[in-house]
Design a protein around this motif. Structure first.
Motif, PDB file in Angstrom:
ATOM      1  N   HIS A 224      -4.206  -5.233  -2.006  1.00 18.72           N
ATOM      2  CA  HIS A 224      -5.494  -4.862  -2.590  1.00 18.72           C
ATOM      3  C   HIS A 224      -5.322  -4.800  -4.102  1.00 18.72           C
ATOM      4  O   HIS A 224      -4.450  -4.098  -4.611  1.00 18.72           O
ATOM      5  N   ASP A 225      -6.120  -5.594  -4.817  1.00 23.31           N
ATOM      6  CA  ASP A 225      -6.052  -5.652  -6.281  1.00 23.31           C
ATOM      7  C   ASP A 225      -4.636  -5.946  -6.781  1.00 23.31           C
ATOM      8  O   ASP A 225      -4.162  -5.343  -7.757  1.00 23.31           O
ATOM      9  N   GLY A 226      -3.951  -6.865  -6.092  1.00 22.30           N
ATOM     10  CA  GLY A 226      -2.636  -7.291  -6.540  1.00 22.30           C
ATOM     11  C   GLY A 226      -1.495  -6.374  -6.164  1.00 22.30           C
ATOM     12  O   GLY A 226      -0.346  -6.639  -6.529  1.00 22.30           O
ATOM     13  N   VAL A 227      -1.788  -5.305  -5.425  1.00 20.23           N
ATOM     14  CA  VAL A 227      -0.762  -4.336  -5.025  1.00 20.23           C
ATOM     15  C   VAL A 227      -0.474  -4.512  -3.539  1.00 20.23           C
ATOM     16  O   VAL A 227      -1.393  -4.498  -2.720  1.00 20.23           O
ATOM     17  N   LEU A 228       0.796  -4.648  -3.191  1.00 16.81           N
ATOM     18  CA  LEU A 228       1.216  -4.837  -1.808  1.00 16.81           C
ATOM     19  C   LEU A 228       1.860  -3.556  -1.295  1.00 16.81           C
ATOM     20  O   LEU A 228       2.774  -3.022  -1.915  1.00 16.81           O
ATOM     21  N   ARG A 229       1.372  -3.095  -0.119  1.00 17.03           N
ATOM     22  CA  ARG A 229       1.909  -1.854   0.437  1.00 17.03           C
ATOM     23  C   ARG A 229       2.170  -2.002   1.930  1.00 17.03           C
ATOM     24  O   ARG A 229       1.427  -2.667   2.640  1.00 17.03           O
ATOM     25  N   GLU A 230       3.227  -1.357   2.379  1.00 20.43           N
ATOM     26  CA  GLU A 230       3.590  -1.354   3.793  1.00 20.43           C
ATOM     27  C   GLU A 230       2.618  -0.463   4.564  1.00 20.43           C
ATOM     28  O   GLU A 230       2.146   0.546   4.060  1.00 20.43           O
ATOM     29  N   GLN A 231       2.315  -0.893   5.810  1.00 22.12           N
ATOM     30  CA  GLN A 231       1.434  -0.112   6.654  1.00 22.12           C
ATOM     31  C   GLN A 231       2.179   0.330   7.908  1.00 22.12           C
ATOM     32  O   GLN A 231       3.367   0.081   8.058  1.00 22.12           O
ATOM     33  N   ARG A 232       1.441   0.932   8.832  1.00 24.41           N
ATOM     34  CA  ARG A 232       2.046   1.396  10.078  1.00 24.41           C
ATOM     35  C   ARG A 232       2.255   0.227  11.026  1.00 24.41           C
ATOM     36  O   ARG A 232       2.161  -0.925  10.645  1.00 24.41           O
ATOM     37  N   GLN A 233       2.527   0.536  12.275  1.00 23.61           N
ATOM     38  CA  GLN A 233       2.819  -0.500  13.256  1.00 23.61           C
ATOM     39  C   GLN A 233       1.604  -1.395  13.488  1.00 23.61           C
ATOM     40  O   GLN A 233       0.475  -0.955  13.346  1.00 23.61           O
ATOM     41  N   PRO A 234       1.832  -2.660  13.849  1.00 24.53           N
ATOM     42  CA  PRO A 234       0.722  -3.570  14.140  1.00 24.53           C
ATOM     43  C   PRO A 234      -0.185  -3.026  15.238  1.00 24.53           C
ATOM     44  O   PRO A 234       0.240  -2.297  16.122  1.00 24.53           O
ATOM     45  N   GLY A 235      -1.466  -3.416  15.169  1.00 22.91           N
ATOM     46  CA  GLY A 235      -2.416  -3.079  16.214  1.00 22.91           C
ATOM     47  C   GLY A 235      -3.115  -1.743  16.033  1.00 22.91           C
ATOM     48  O   GLY A 235      -3.986  -1.399  16.807  1.00 22.91           O
ATOM     49  N   ARG A 236      -2.762  -0.986  14.989  1.00 15.70           N
ATOM     50  CA  ARG A 236      -3.377   0.322  14.827  1.00 15.70           C
ATOM     51  C   ARG A 236      -4.603   0.291  13.913  1.00 15.70           C
ATOM     52  O   ARG A 236      -5.282   1.277  13.737  1.00 15.70           O
TER      53      ARG A 236
END
Length: 245
Positions: A224-236
């Motif tokens: 988002h707006d050039g910032v990459l961030r890790e998220q939780r497990q897939p499918g959530r």
């Protein structure tokens, strides 16, 4: 009994402090901001985000098609982004496979000739057995003499995957590979990419805004707006709003 630790997969590509700026008149657009990222063999990483968030810019920098404004990209622990264009192109041909939204197939070549073109570019003898195995696995062996215009959308994307992995790249970069497909074909293509990743040990990055296919990913990241961030497990995740950092 002492538990045996699972070995950590090798890092196929690493980005460190990577940013990419563009100039629009007097304005500077920060398309990619200080990004650190490791892509490991046998892992499919999904990168989700709205249009204009920087996803495609990230992929072109990872693929050596653009150089970062700051930071470095390494492939297999070796410099990549800092190389001269000619050497970067040579490394790109050996290490990377691209799967594009538009398939990237040459319109005036048959499917068989798409593979022959790769052989000529890489200056190597044809690998007909590998080609035929890929086409058979993807269910399009009967279309080997067809031109891209004679293939359905799903067939084109399956053909694009076959061509992209034909030279056995270590890293697969997929840019919106399911955007033009219906739900059934989108899931088929996503599962094929997952199969190549997990069974063949590829390191795969799939840039998408298609939440339908996140279930095949080993991890999901959001841009988002050039910032990459890790998220939780897939499918959530279920809504675009929930995916914003």
């Amino acid at each position: 009994m002492t538990a045996v630790a699972k070995p950590t997969a090798a890092v196929a590509m690493a980005l460190s402090g990577v940013s990419r700026d563009f100039h629009q008149g007097e304005e500077v657009v920060h398309a990619l901001r200080s990004t650190d990222l490791e892509i490991r063999s046998g892992e499919l990483t999904g990168i989700l985000g709205p249009s204009g968030s920087g996803k495609s810019t990230l992929l072109t920098v990872m693929g050596g098609l653009r150089t970062p404004t700051t930071g470095t990209v390494e492939i297999g622990g070796n410099p990549f982004s800092a190389l001269p264009e000619r050497k970067r192109a040579q490394l790109r041909r050996r290490w990377l496979g691209f799967v594009l939204q538009s398939s990237g197939l040459v319109p005036f070549l048959t499917l068989a000739d798409q593979f022959s073109l790769h052989d000529r570019v890489l200056r190597r003898p044809p690998a007909a057995d590998r080609r035929d195995e890929l086409l058979d696995t993807l269910g399009i062996s009967k279309r080997i003499r067809a031109y891209p215009s004679q293939l359905s959308g799903g067939e084109k994307q399956r053909a694009a995957i076959a061509v992209a992995v034909y030279h056995d790249p270590k890293v697969i970069l997929a840019d919106e590979p399911t955007a033009a497909l219906d739900s059934r074909r989108a899931h088929d293509v996503a599962r094929l990419l997952a199969q190549q990743t997990h069974e063949q040990g590829k390191a795969t990055v799939m840039v998408t805004h298609d939440e339908r296919i996140l279930e095949v990913c080993d991890r999901i990241m959001v841009m988002h707006d050039g910032v990459l961030r890790e998220q939780r497990q897939p499918g959530r995740h279920r809504s675009p709003a929930a995916l914003r950092p």
